[in-house]
Design a protein around this motif. Sequence first.
Motif, PDB file in Angstrom:
ATOM      1  N   TYR A  35      27.789   2.987 -33.542  1.00 31.33           N
ATOM      2  CA  TYR A  35      27.484   2.500 -32.186  1.00 31.33           C
ATOM      3  C   TYR A  35      27.465   3.643 -31.174  1.00 31.33           C
ATOM      4  CZ  TYR A  35      27.942  -2.405 -33.577  1.00 31.33           C
ATOM      5  OH  TYR A  35      27.753  -3.636 -34.165  1.00 31.33           O
ATOM      6  N   ARG A  36      28.135   4.732 -31.478  1.00 27.24           N
ATOM      7  CA  ARG A  36      28.137   5.873 -30.563  1.00 27.24           C
ATOM      8  C   ARG A  36      26.732   6.410 -30.320  1.00 27.24           C
ATOM      9  NH1 ARG A  36      33.052   8.965 -33.797  1.00 27.24           N
ATOM     10  NH2 ARG A  36      34.736   7.531 -33.198  1.00 27.24           N
ATOM     11  N   GLU A  37      25.851   6.236 -31.313  1.00 28.91           N
ATOM     12  CA  GLU A  37      24.479   6.755 -31.217  1.00 28.91           C
ATOM     13  C   GLU A  37      23.457   5.659 -30.922  1.00 28.91           C
ATOM     14  OE1 GLU A  37      24.121   9.998 -31.319  1.00 28.91           O
ATOM     15  OE2 GLU A  37      26.277  10.183 -31.702  1.00 28.91           O
ATOM     16  N   TRP A  38      23.941   4.453 -30.652  1.00 26.14           N
ATOM     17  CA  TRP A  38      23.039   3.305 -30.477  1.00 26.14           C
ATOM     18  C   TRP A  38      21.953   3.594 -29.444  1.00 26.14           C
ATOM     19  CZ3 TRP A  38      22.726  -1.461 -32.889  1.00 26.14           C
ATOM     20  CH2 TRP A  38      21.920  -2.421 -32.262  1.00 26.14           C
ATOM     21  N   GLY A  39      22.339   4.065 -28.291  1.00 18.56           N
ATOM     22  CA  GLY A  39      21.388   4.273 -27.202  1.00 18.56           C
ATOM     23  C   GLY A  39      20.362   5.363 -27.474  1.00 18.56           C
ATOM     24  N   THR A  40      20.559   6.157 -28.507  1.00 19.67           N
ATOM     25  CA  THR A  40      19.605   7.232 -28.819  1.00 19.67           C
ATOM     26  C   THR A  40      18.455   6.757 -29.693  1.00 19.67           C
ATOM     27  OG1 THR A  40      20.768   7.963 -30.835  1.00 19.67           O
ATOM     28  CG2 THR A  40      21.499   8.891 -28.719  1.00 19.67           C
ATOM     29  N   VAL A  41      18.576   5.557 -30.302  1.00 18.63           N
ATOM     30  CA  VAL A  41      17.530   5.106 -31.224  1.00 18.63           C
ATOM     31  C   VAL A  41      16.854   3.810 -30.794  1.00 18.63           C
ATOM     32  CG1 VAL A  41      18.706   6.221 -33.161  1.00 18.63           C
ATOM     33  CG2 VAL A  41      19.088   3.787 -32.733  1.00 18.63           C
ATOM     34  N   THR A  42      17.427   3.082 -29.828  1.00 20.04           N
ATOM     35  CA  THR A  42      16.847   1.790 -29.479  1.00 20.04           C
ATOM     36  C   THR A  42      17.225   1.377 -28.064  1.00 20.04           C
ATOM     37  OG1 THR A  42      16.677  -0.551 -30.162  1.00 20.04           O
ATOM     38  CG2 THR A  42      18.836   0.505 -30.388  1.00 20.04           C
ATOM     39  N   ASP A  43      16.379   0.530 -27.484  1.00 22.91           N
ATOM     40  CA  ASP A  43      16.679  -0.115 -26.205  1.00 22.91           C
ATOM     41  C   ASP A  43      17.231  -1.526 -26.404  1.00 22.91           C
ATOM     42  OD1 ASP A  43      15.858   2.062 -24.655  1.00 22.91           O
ATOM     43  OD2 ASP A  43      13.763   1.423 -24.709  1.00 22.91           O
ATOM     44  N   ARG A  47      19.798  -4.539 -27.160  1.00 21.38           N
ATOM     45  CA  ARG A  47      21.198  -4.740 -26.793  1.00 21.38           C
ATOM     46  C   ARG A  47      21.930  -5.355 -27.986  1.00 21.38           C
ATOM     47  NH1 ARG A  47      21.660  -1.834 -22.411  1.00 21.38           N
ATOM     48  NH2 ARG A  47      23.280  -3.139 -21.476  1.00 21.38           N
ATOM     49  N   PHE A  48      23.256  -5.229 -27.995  1.00 17.99           N
ATOM     50  CA  PHE A  48      24.029  -5.841 -29.076  1.00 17.99           C
ATOM     51  C   PHE A  48      25.245  -6.566 -28.507  1.00 17.99           C
ATOM     52  CE2 PHE A  48      26.099  -1.688 -28.684  1.00 17.99           C
ATOM     53  CZ  PHE A  48      27.450  -1.965 -28.894  1.00 17.99           C
ATOM     54  N   ALA A  49      25.823  -7.415 -29.359  1.00 22.57           N
ATOM     55  CA  ALA A  49      27.006  -8.205 -28.978  1.00 22.57           C
ATOM     56  C   ALA A  49      28.038  -8.117 -30.092  1.00 22.57           C
ATOM     57  CB  ALA A  49      26.615  -9.667 -28.750  1.00 22.57           C
ATOM     58  N   TYR A  50      29.303  -8.198 -29.709  1.00 16.52           N
ATOM     59  CA  TYR A  50      30.385  -8.267 -30.681  1.00 16.52           C
ATOM     60  C   TYR A  50      30.669  -9.720 -31.035  1.00 16.52           C
ATOM     61  CZ  TYR A  50      31.780  -3.341 -29.880  1.00 16.52           C
ATOM     62  OH  TYR A  50      31.841  -1.976 -29.802  1.00 16.52           O
ATOM     63  N   ASP A  51      31.013  -9.948 -32.295  1.00 16.07           N
ATOM     64  CA  ASP A  51      31.398 -11.284 -32.749  1.00 16.07           C
ATOM     65  C   ASP A  51      32.582 -11.156 -33.695  1.00 16.07           C
ATOM     66  OD1 ASP A  51      31.673 -13.817 -33.773  1.00 16.07           O
ATOM     67  OD2 ASP A  51      29.598 -14.073 -34.368  1.00 16.07           O
ATOM     68  N   PRO A  58      41.734  -4.243 -28.320  1.00 12.78           N
ATOM     69  CA  PRO A  58      40.614  -4.509 -27.415  1.00 12.78           C
ATOM     70  C   PRO A  58      39.321  -3.918 -27.989  1.00 12.78           C
ATOM     71  CG  PRO A  58      42.496  -3.620 -26.221  1.00 12.78           C
ATOM     72  CD  PRO A  58      42.806  -3.460 -27.667  1.00 12.78           C
ATOM     73  N   PRO A  59      38.175  -4.504 -27.671  1.00 17.72           N
ATOM     74  CA  PRO A  59      36.908  -3.950 -28.148  1.00 17.72           C
ATOM     75  C   PRO A  59      36.676  -2.548 -27.589  1.00 17.72           C
ATOM     76  CG  PRO A  59      36.623  -6.146 -27.202  1.00 17.72           C
ATOM     77  CD  PRO A  59      38.000  -5.701 -26.850  1.00 17.72           C
ATOM     78  N   VAL A  60      35.802  -1.817 -28.252  1.00 17.49           N
ATOM     79  CA  VAL A  60      35.395  -0.497 -27.769  1.00 17.49           C
ATOM     80  C   VAL A  60      34.025  -0.635 -27.123  1.00 17.49           C
ATOM     81  CG1 VAL A  60      34.878   1.889 -28.388  1.00 17.49           C
ATOM     82  CG2 VAL A  60      36.699   0.653 -29.591  1.00 17.49           C
ATOM     83  N   PHE A  61      33.908  -0.165 -25.899  1.00 23.93           N
ATOM     84  CA  PHE A  61      32.626  -0.283 -25.200  1.00 23.93           C
ATOM     85  C   PHE A  61      31.719   0.888 -25.561  1.00 23.93           C
ATOM     86  CE2 PHE A  61      29.618   0.464 -21.822  1.00 23.93           C
ATOM     87  CZ  PHE A  61      29.115  -0.808 -21.596  1.00 23.93           C
ATOM     88  N   TYR A  62      30.469   0.553 -25.907  1.00 19.24           N
ATOM     89  CA  TYR A  62      29.433   1.555 -26.157  1.00 19.24           C
ATOM     90  C   TYR A  62      28.191   1.168 -25.372  1.00 19.24           C
ATOM     91  CZ  TYR A  62      32.215   3.008 -30.241  1.00 19.24           C
ATOM     92  OH  TYR A  62      33.210   3.443 -31.075  1.00 19.24           O
TER      93      TYR A  62
END
Length: 333
Positions: free
Chosen positions: A215-223, A225-229, A238-242
């Motif tokens: 997820y650290r590289e998510w923004g480098t390959v796509t526009d 969005r994602f959600a945690y479940d 607590p969740p980690v924000f990316y």
Amino acid sequence: MESPIESLMLYRAVLPYKAPLHLASGIAFSREVILLEWTVNGEKFWSEIAPLPGFSQESLTQCLVQLRTFFSKSNYHTLSALHEFSRGDTCYPSVALGCSVESFQSHSSLQSSPRPPSNVCTLLTYENHCGKGEALVSDEGLKDSAVVKMKVGMLPLKEDIARIDRICNLTSFKGSIRLDANQQWSLADIEWLSKNIDTARIQWIEEPLTVAQEYREWGTVTDLRFAYDESLYRSEQPPVFYTGLTALVLKPMLLGPHRVKALCGWAALHQCETVLSSSFESIVGMAYLYQLAENWPCSQYHGFDTLKYFTDAYSARSHMRFVTPIERLIPHA
């Protein structure tokens, strides 16, 4: 809250699915839950304990043991004691929900079929939409759907892309799509997916990545969005924000009511949406979720479209055909 609990009867319900259901944990033929019938101040209430096999940390047997242990002490037979028990660190999430007074549904309210809210996201599992053949859904079936949630990740990516395209190309369906990947994809899969579908139609992807560090590289390959479940109930942290995180999908039966509240606070702090989602509960558990959604702070579409997979499951009366008594915990025999 000092009101005494006059009686508590446990029932087991084994609810058959209309057809075998393909879940990330395997193929399921039925859903087994515990229904609790409470009597407080002369009035009867129902609640539900329904850990989801393959997803919940606890089993139905463990829930029964926890209930028997707690209610074996007669000084715990009050609503105030029940409240403290459900908030305890050792209380299983599904037990905490079933023992939360907020989840109690009056006997009279369940005599008619509880009405779902209007903002329900349509669910498409592999049973609704096959991977290799023609879609089992139609323009007519989705024309009134504002948001559709598709199960993906169990087939080769190329086949999932074809399924997504078939839904996007339906003439009457103009809504958005949520993809639920259950942590089955890699970052390279996401990059390929982004290049081969109409990304403007995708609201978000639920739990897309197998390896969370990607997820650290998510923004480098796509526009996209994602959600945690599921990562929310597999860890107490607590969740980690990316970059790219846009929503938390909250399943009260798997999280417990108190973690749901904590995650709502986290989401507000990080400007994320929150949506409620069912875990294939019976009509008793669904009635509580409908009630919870009425006062939910956002206008997102909730994931409540699971009763349709059961055999004749839209009323408490129909459910009672599949119910057998387990034991009476209060008063002791």
